[in-house]
Design an enzyme around this catalytic site. Structure first.
Site, short mmCIF file in Angstrom:
data_model
loop_
_atom_site.label_atom_id
_atom_site.label_comp_id
_atom_site.label_asym_id
_atom_site.label_seq_id
_atom_site.Cartn_x
_atom_site.Cartn_y
_atom_site.Cartn_z
N HIS A 155 0.81 -1.22 0.00
CA HIS A 155 0.00 0.00 0.00
C HIS A 155 0.85 1.27 0.00
CE1 HIS A 155 -3.86 2.12 0.94
NE2 HIS A 155 -4.34 1.05 0.34
N LYS A 165 2.70 4.50 -1.33
CA LYS A 165 2.47 5.46 -2.41
C LYS A 165 3.69 6.38 -2.48
CE LYS A 165 -1.95 4.14 -2.47
NZ LYS A 165 -2.09 3.46 -1.17
N ASP A 221 14.05 11.80 -10.09
CA ASP A 221 15.32 12.41 -9.71
C ASP A 221 15.35 12.63 -8.20
OD1 ASP A 221 16.07 12.28 -12.34
OD2 ASP A 221 15.56 14.36 -12.79
#
Length: 290
Positions: A108, A110, A115
């Protein structure tokens, strides 16, 4: 961010959607890869980490199929990893259908990084999140140290995840315990994963301690701490810190909580009501949207 990346693109999400906006994201990654090829930038790399079950959902079109053209065209630059929970095995893996099997466990995280810039979000890479949902998107720019850590984190998880191939098959890392094949006890996999992440965090803690000894932080007004929650592997940084925020707060403190679905654990409820001196403000979805 992805279109202009010159060094790396690192993405971790539950899944990648299959609609127009997701296709545009794929094209932006492709543009960065093509520019790297034209500039003979051999060090350019793309790492994508998705959940195995959610990323494989769909008969003809899925997160996996969306990424296959990138893998085929830039196989020396693009890596796609599919994390499979060790708790979905045996009877449950054999008989639980799509969607239902995702309740057992998921990746889960995110992380959306290009860069030395990255976005921390609660949103998946899906058209519905891009268009009609409110969520948190916090962008950090020019943060090489944290960007390096997040990249290392995704690559660490890849050591116990499936690697997607350009023909839509998967290969599992040689020598790593398998998450569900049944030949080994589930705890062997969990211990391996815990050891992998713990070693990564220990390395970075030592590195940060060394940096602090040789730098002056008197002008710094903001600290950013990555908190990893992998309960199956006994890594509970987020849980521990949240508990401390609740229980160590003073009467002058204000704690703001926001969630699309406000379902605090019984421990958190106890901390908020009985063990915290702070004043809480809570933002959550209206009952009408359920």
């Amino acid at each position: 961010m992805t279109r202009n990346a010159k060094k790396r693109i690192v993405i971790a999400s539950l899944y990648l959607g299959t609609d127009r906006l997701e296709n545009e994201l794929i094209k932006s990654i492709e543009s960065a890869c093509e520019r790297a090829v034209q500039n003979n930038n051999d060090s350019f790399e793309v790492h994508v980490l998705l959940d195995y079950t959610r990323g494989s959902r769909g008969v003809n079109k899925s997160s996996r199929t969306m990424l296959l053209p990138l893998l085929e065209k830039y196989r020396d630059k693009v890596q796609v990893y599919l994390y499979h929970t060790p708790d979905l095995r045996g009877f449950w893996k054999k008989f639980l259908p799509e969607r239902m099997n995702e309740i057992v466990g998921l990746n889960h995280m995110k992380i959306y990084l290009a860069d030395n810039d990255f976005i921390i979000s609660g949103a998946n890479l899906s058209d519905s999140y891009f268009t009609n949902r409110q969520d948190r998107y916090i962008q950090f720019r020019s943060c090489p140290e944290m960007s390096n850590y997040l990249c290392d984190l995704v690559c660490a998880v890849s050591r116990f995840s499936f690697h997607l191939q350009c023909n839509n098959t998967t290969v599992y890392p040689e020598g790593a315990p398998h998450p569900y094949d049944g030949s080994e006890d589930v705890q062997v996999f969990k211990d391996y994963a815990e050891d992998t992440i713990s070693k990564l965090n220990s390395f970075w803690k030592e590195s940060r301690a060394s940096t602090q000894l040789n730098s002056n932080d008197s002008d710094v007004d903001t600290w950013l701490y990555p908190l990893i929650q992998m309960g199956s592997f006994k890594i509970k940084d987020d849980e521990v810190v949240t508990e401390r925020l609740f229980t160590k707060s003073e009467t002058c403190d204000r704690i703001l909580l926001a969630s699309g679905y406000f379902n605090l654990t019984s421990n958190y409820v106890d901390y908020v009501i009985n063990k915290s001196n702070a004043v809480f403000r809570i933002l959550t979805a209206s009952p009408e949207v359920s």
